[in-house]
Structure formats: C-alpha cells, structure tokens
Write an enzyme that holds these catalytic residues in place. Structure first.
Site, PDB file in Angstrom:
ATOM      1  CD  GLU A   1      -2.949   0.973   2.365  1.00 11.19           C
ATOM      2  OE1 GLU A   1      -2.467   0.208   3.413  1.00 11.19           O
ATOM      3  OE2 GLU A   1      -4.044   1.716   2.469  1.00 11.19           O
TER       4      GLU A   1
ATOM      5  CG  HIS B   1      -1.711   5.057   3.655  1.00 13.28           C
ATOM      6  ND1 HIS B   1      -1.542   5.982   4.578  1.00 13.28           N
ATOM      7  CD2 HIS B   1      -2.896   4.476   3.774  1.00 13.28           C
ATOM      8  CE1 HIS B   1      -2.686   5.948   5.463  1.00 13.28           C
ATOM      9  NE2 HIS B   1      -3.374   5.152   4.855  1.00 13.28           N
TER      10      HIS B   1
ATOM     11  CG  ASP C   1      -4.760   4.915   0.665  1.00 16.39           C
ATOM     12  OD1 ASP C   1      -5.348   4.058   1.499  1.00 16.39           O
ATOM     13  OD2 ASP C   1      -5.089   6.296   0.832  1.00 16.39           O
TER      14      ASP C   1
ATOM     15  CG  HIS D   1      -6.896   0.780   0.028  1.00 17.92           C
ATOM     16  ND1 HIS D   1      -6.286   0.832   0.969  1.00 17.92           N
ATOM     17  CD2 HIS D   1      -7.569  -0.350  -0.245  1.00 17.92           C
ATOM     18  CE1 HIS D   1      -6.166  -0.571   1.498  1.00 17.92           C
ATOM     19  NE2 HIS D   1      -7.179  -1.245   0.835  1.00 17.92           N
TER      20      HIS D   1
ATOM     21  CD  GLU E   1      -8.615   2.530   3.143  1.00 16.81           C
ATOM     22  OE1 GLU E   1      -8.229   1.551   3.844  1.00 16.81           O
ATOM     23  OE2 GLU E   1      -7.892   3.526   2.770  1.00 16.81           O
TER      24      GLU E   1
END
Length: 373
Positions: A152, A154, A184, A282, A318
C-alpha cells in the site's frame, strides 16, 4: 515501454467495491457482526468487490480453521460478492523486547498469505513498512499460494517517494507478477476534509485556529509532498506549534497526525510512476458534499487516470471519515462516493463494473497480466 504504451487505446473498467474498514464504527458498535455486515454490503449494492482486514475481522487470524474458511467462502458466494483484497500486517514490533528478524517476518507473513488463499482472496494488501528484500523473499511464497502481494502506497509517502521507487525497481528486477502496489488515494489529497474541520469545531477549536490549520496545510500542498522524513517531521512540528500558539496544545498532535499522515499532498499524475504495478486501489475519501462531490479528494481525476491507463482491477471505497464523523451515516456517505466513482468513469468514457460475474472474470485477467520489466 511506458504505462501509456502498454494500454494504448484500451480504456479500463474498474470494479466497484468496498472495504469493511469503512464500516468500522458500525462493526465496533456491534450494530453489525461480520456476517450481517457482509450481507448488508451485498444487499445495498456496495460491491461486488469485498475487502476485509484480517486481524480486525477474523478471530484468531492468521490461523483460519477449515470450517470457518468454508463458511466464509460459502457466504460470499451466496450473497454474490467477489473477494478482492485481504489486508495483512507486516508489523515487526509484535514482541515487547525486540523486533522480528527477517526469517521471523517471512514466517509471519507466510501464515497470512496462506490465510488469504484459504479464504479466497487473490490479493494481500501489504503495509508500507516492508522492505524490498522482504518483498523479494516473499515472492515465491506468494506465487506458491496464488496470492498477489500489493504493498500500500499511503500518505505520507507517495508514488515517486524514494522508498516507493526502490520497491518498484526491485519489483522490476524480480519480475514476479505476484508483486505490486495498492494505490491509496490518501496520498493525493487536495484539501483538508471539511468534516474533520467540523469535528474540531465541535471540540471547541476557534474559527481563527481552524483557518490557520487549513492555511498551513494549503501552504504545504503548494510546496508538494515532503522530500524526506526530516521534512515530514518539520511539518508535523509546525502543526503542533500552531496549536500551542493558539492556546490548544491538546489538539497539536492530532493536527500533526492528520495534516501530515492522512492528507497526502502529491499530485494525481504522480501515480504514473508505478501505474503498471498497481494491482489494487483504495478509494480513500472523507466525505461527500451537497453536490455529490468529494471536497478534499480529486475522485474524478483519479478515476480518469485509472481508466485512461487501462486499469480494470478493483477499487475498494475506503471511507476514513468514520474516525471523527459520528453524526452522519457511513452507509449513505459511501453510497454517495460510489455514485461519484460511477459518474467519473462515465465521464472518462468507460464504466464501473457492478456485476459479480463480470467482476470475477476481469479481476482474474487483471491479476494475470505480466508486469513490465
């Protein structure tokens, strides 16, 4: 070959989905248990994609009994959902007195990869803390179990961050189709979330202080994402100092965490650095305004980028606003964000996939694609 070359003339058709993490407040409040939540996701049309966080949703994880795995897979099939990604943990600090060795980390991750396979998840979302060496060591294990590891990306990091580029370059060397990234959207936010500002207001923060907080974030946004961890730390400190100067030191760390760790300030095009390796997404967001738009995440631009670069994997909505927004229904907010995604895909000349059979076939094709070297 660039991402654009690879997908020239081929528009993507992302698969609509959701992560149960979005409903954490309802789950922790015992409004729904796991089965009830999965049934609601299916009945209310938040799927067909279904993402689950292993440690928070499955008792005893990563140990999964055969009987439980069978029950879970039967439930998912019965309600017509498609398992997309299982979020696993790469924490090396699970012992009080020491960190895990590399061998111990591999064993720890192997158990979770096996759990993902047993539960029917084709992707395991890996945390950003794992190193290129560990990802390379895990590649044959992932391949053995047929589970793609999608690290991920992020906030506070981003696709062109040196750490992410080092992972990308290692993926290119290893050339395993089972190594990739989870994109993400929190890494490419365009503003402080209005719902969070409202939450601070309800905690007694003055309008003057809130204006300064958003002004400071906007200043950092204009500068671009932090170049390294030292820069990140300095920005964190600026938020703490701002709170103290305004007589609210109790809010300083909270401002710092959210201002530097939740709202990433990279630009949308930054994702092109790793686009060929993006295996999962995400759809991070924080709220929907009265016009049906996300005021702090450029959802339309992100969907267009994915569509135009041929992405046909899953997007898990998300919703992160549940942390502070206790006055609105997360179910209504998520429905609004998914409507926005569908509208954005149509504007980009494509569509979001909402049929389970089509989603299952597309996801299989998406994950079977070779990754460029």
């Amino acid at each position: 070959m660039t991402a654009v070359d690879r997908y020239a003339g081929e528009l993507g058709t992302p698969i609509q989905g959701v992560t149960l993490y979005s409903f954490t407040r309802a789950f922790h409040g015992r409004e729904y248990d796991l089965e009830g939540l999965i049934r609601k996701v299916a009945a209310d049309g938040y799927g067909p994609g279904l993402e689950v966080i292993g440690f928070s949703s499955f008792r005893g994880f990563p140990v999964i009994e055969d009987s439980f795995a069978g029950w879970f897979r039967d439930l998912v099939e019965e309600v017509g959902l498609v398992t997309t990604s299982l979020a696993v943990n790469a924490d090396i600090g699970i012992h009080r007195d020491r960190l895990l060795t590399q061998d111990e980390l591999i064993d720890y991750m192997t158990l979770q990869i096996q759990a993902a396979a047993k539960l029917g998840f084709p992707i395991a979302r890996v945390q950003i803390s794992i190193t290129p060496d560990s990802m390379e060591a895990l590649a044959p294990i992932a391949e053995q179990h047929g589970v793609t590891l999608a690290l991920e990306v992020h906030a506070d990091q981003y696709a062109s961050h040196p750490r992410i580029l080092a992972l990308r370059d290692r993926f290119a060397q290893v050339r395993s189709p089972f190594l990739g990234f989870t994109m993400d959207w929190g890494a490419t936010v365009s503003g402080f979330a209005p719902s969070l500002i409202e939450a601070y207001r309800r905690r007694g923060a003055s309008e003057e202080l809130l204006a300064q907080v958003t002004g400071l974030w906007d200043e950092f946004y204009q500068q671009g994402p932090p170049v390294d961890q030292a820069d990140h730390g300095q920005r964190f400190g600026r938020f703490i100092a701002l709170a103290a100067q305004n007589g609210r030191p109790d809010l300083g760390i909270d401002f710092g965490i959210n201002g530097t760790g939740l709202f990433g300030s990279a630009r949308v095009a930054d994702w092109l650095e790793i686009m060929p390796w993006i295996r999962h997404v995400h759809g991070k967001f924080f709220g929907i305004d009265e016009n049906g738009e996300e005021p702090s995440v450029p959802v339309r631009d992100l969907i267009r980028l994915l569509v135009e670069n041929g992405y046909s994997g899953a997007i898990s909505s998300e919703y992160e606003g549940w942390h502070w927004n206790h006055w609105q229904s997360p179910f209504e907010i998520i429905a609004g964000e998914q409507a926005l995604q569908r509208s954005a895909a149509a504007d980009a000349g494509s569509r979001m996939i909402t049929d389970a059979g089509e989603a299952r076939s597309l996801l299989q094709t998406h994950l079977a694609q070779p990754v460029r070297g």
